[in-house]
Motif scaffolding. Structure first.
Motif, short mmCIF file in Angstrom:
data_model
loop_
_atom_site.label_atom_id
_atom_site.label_comp_id
_atom_site.label_asym_id
_atom_site.label_seq_id
_atom_site.Cartn_x
_atom_site.Cartn_y
_atom_site.Cartn_z
N PRO A 151 0.82 -1.22 0.00
CA PRO A 151 0.00 0.00 0.00
C PRO A 151 0.86 1.27 0.00
CG PRO A 151 -0.65 -1.49 1.78
CD PRO A 151 0.57 -2.05 1.16
N GLY A 152 2.07 1.19 0.55
CA GLY A 152 2.94 2.35 0.61
C GLY A 152 3.29 2.91 -0.75
N ALA A 153 3.44 2.05 -1.74
CA ALA A 153 3.77 2.51 -3.09
C ALA A 153 2.64 3.38 -3.65
CB ALA A 153 4.01 1.31 -4.00
N TYR A 154 1.42 3.05 -3.36
CA TYR A 154 0.29 3.84 -3.85
C TYR A 154 0.09 5.09 -3.02
CZ TYR A 154 -0.70 -0.17 -6.72
OH TYR A 154 -0.60 -1.18 -7.64
N GLU A 155 0.34 4.98 -1.74
CA GLU A 155 0.17 6.14 -0.87
C GLU A 155 1.05 7.29 -1.32
OE1 GLU A 155 0.71 7.45 3.81
OE2 GLU A 155 1.04 5.37 3.22
N ALA A 164 -4.32 17.96 -2.85
CA ALA A 164 -4.77 19.01 -3.75
C ALA A 164 -6.28 18.93 -4.01
CB ALA A 164 -4.02 18.91 -5.08
N GLY A 165 -6.92 17.88 -3.51
CA GLY A 165 -8.36 17.73 -3.70
C GLY A 165 -8.75 17.21 -5.07
N SER A 166 -7.80 16.62 -5.77
CA SER A 166 -8.09 16.11 -7.11
C SER A 166 -7.75 14.63 -7.23
CB SER A 166 -7.30 16.90 -8.15
OG SER A 166 -5.91 16.74 -7.92
N LEU A 167 -8.14 13.87 -6.24
CA LEU A 167 -7.79 12.45 -6.19
C LEU A 167 -8.54 11.67 -7.26
CD1 LEU A 167 -6.23 10.22 -4.79
CD2 LEU A 167 -8.15 9.93 -3.24
N ASP A 168 -7.77 11.10 -8.17
CA ASP A 168 -8.30 10.20 -9.19
C ASP A 168 -7.92 8.82 -8.74
OD1 ASP A 168 -9.11 8.82 -11.39
OD2 ASP A 168 -7.75 9.80 -12.80
N ILE A 169 -8.88 7.92 -8.59
CA ILE A 169 -8.58 6.63 -7.98
C ILE A 169 -7.97 5.62 -8.94
CG2 ILE A 169 -10.26 6.88 -6.15
CD1 ILE A 169 -12.04 4.92 -7.77
N GLU A 170 -7.73 5.96 -10.20
CA GLU A 170 -7.03 5.03 -11.08
C GLU A 170 -5.64 4.81 -10.53
OE1 GLU A 170 -8.25 3.20 -13.43
OE2 GLU A 170 -10.18 4.08 -13.11
N PRO A 171 -5.08 3.64 -10.53
CA PRO A 171 -5.40 2.45 -11.27
C PRO A 171 -6.38 1.54 -10.54
CG PRO A 171 -3.36 2.08 -10.14
CD PRO A 171 -3.83 3.47 -9.80
N PHE A 172 -7.10 2.04 -9.57
CA PHE A 172 -8.03 1.22 -8.82
C PHE A 172 -9.39 1.25 -9.51
CE2 PHE A 172 -5.03 3.26 -5.93
CZ PHE A 172 -4.37 2.14 -5.47
N SER A 173 -9.96 0.09 -9.75
CA SER A 173 -11.25 0.07 -10.43
C SER A 173 -12.37 -0.44 -9.53
CB SER A 173 -11.15 -0.82 -11.68
OG SER A 173 -10.82 -2.15 -11.32
N TYR A 174 -12.10 -0.56 -8.24
CA TYR A 174 -13.10 -1.09 -7.32
C TYR A 174 -13.38 -0.10 -6.22
CZ TYR A 174 -11.61 -5.21 -9.77
OH TYR A 174 -11.30 -6.10 -10.75
#
Length: 174
Positions: A151-155, A164-174
């Motif tokens: 999880p640290g790599a994604y964090e 910044a308030g612009s969190l795009d959850i890709e590469p997560f699709s769930y």
């Protein structure tokens, strides 16, 4: 007959599945029934089975799931996988009652393949343990954890966007 289209889609999927697997070789191990193109994938099939049996020892204890029946595993080419599952090129494996892997053409099991094997085996074990009622988000989270995925790599990658308030959850699709 409101569900007739769903039934027709299921029948068509089974037909595609049978067509792809009709000429496949089947090999059994203690916990798996592997289906693959025997001429092309004999060595890879043995290596995949060995890796799955190793993962079985770890994951069954970790998840506390012990399926009584062998888990079907289907190795196929990318084209056969796409045809059978109707999934895109970003899908590296799938569990739909069978562990399906588009590995045709590989000659050995690499570390990324081991992660996919562990991921899909986790889905199979959770499906059995939860009798098919485990929510998709929990399935996916646990499967990613058991790969293992850090999880640290994604964090580190997502923190600036989140701040910044612009969190795009890709590469997560769930």
């Amino acid at each position: 007959r409101p569900n007739e289209s769903v039934l027709q889609q299921r029948i068509e999927r089974i037909r595609r599945d049978l067509q792809v697997e009709a000429s496949n070789t089947r090999k059994e191990s203690q916990h798996f029934v592997l289906s693959f193109d025997g001429d092309r994938d004999e060595t890879l099939g043995r290596a995949v089975t060995d890796e799955l049996e190793n993962a079985w020892r770890d994951l069954t204890r970790e998840i506390d799931a012990w399926p009584g029946n062998p888990i079907p595993v289907v190795l196929s080419t990318r084209d056969e996988f796409a045809s059978t599952t109707q999934s895109g090129p970003e899908v590296l494996g799938l569990f739909d009652g069978k562990i399906r892997l588009p590995l045709g053409g590989l000659t050995r099991v690499t570390p990324p393949v081991v992660k996919v094997l562990r991921h899909e085996l986790t889905h199979a074990l959770l499906h059995d343990k939860g009798r098919g009622r485990v929510p998709r988000w929990l399935h996916e989270g646990l499967a990613q954890l058991m790969e293992p995925r850090s999880p640290g790599a994604y964090e580190q990658a997502l923190r600036p966007a989140a701040q910044a308030g612009s969190l795009d959850i890709e590469p997560f699709s769930y």
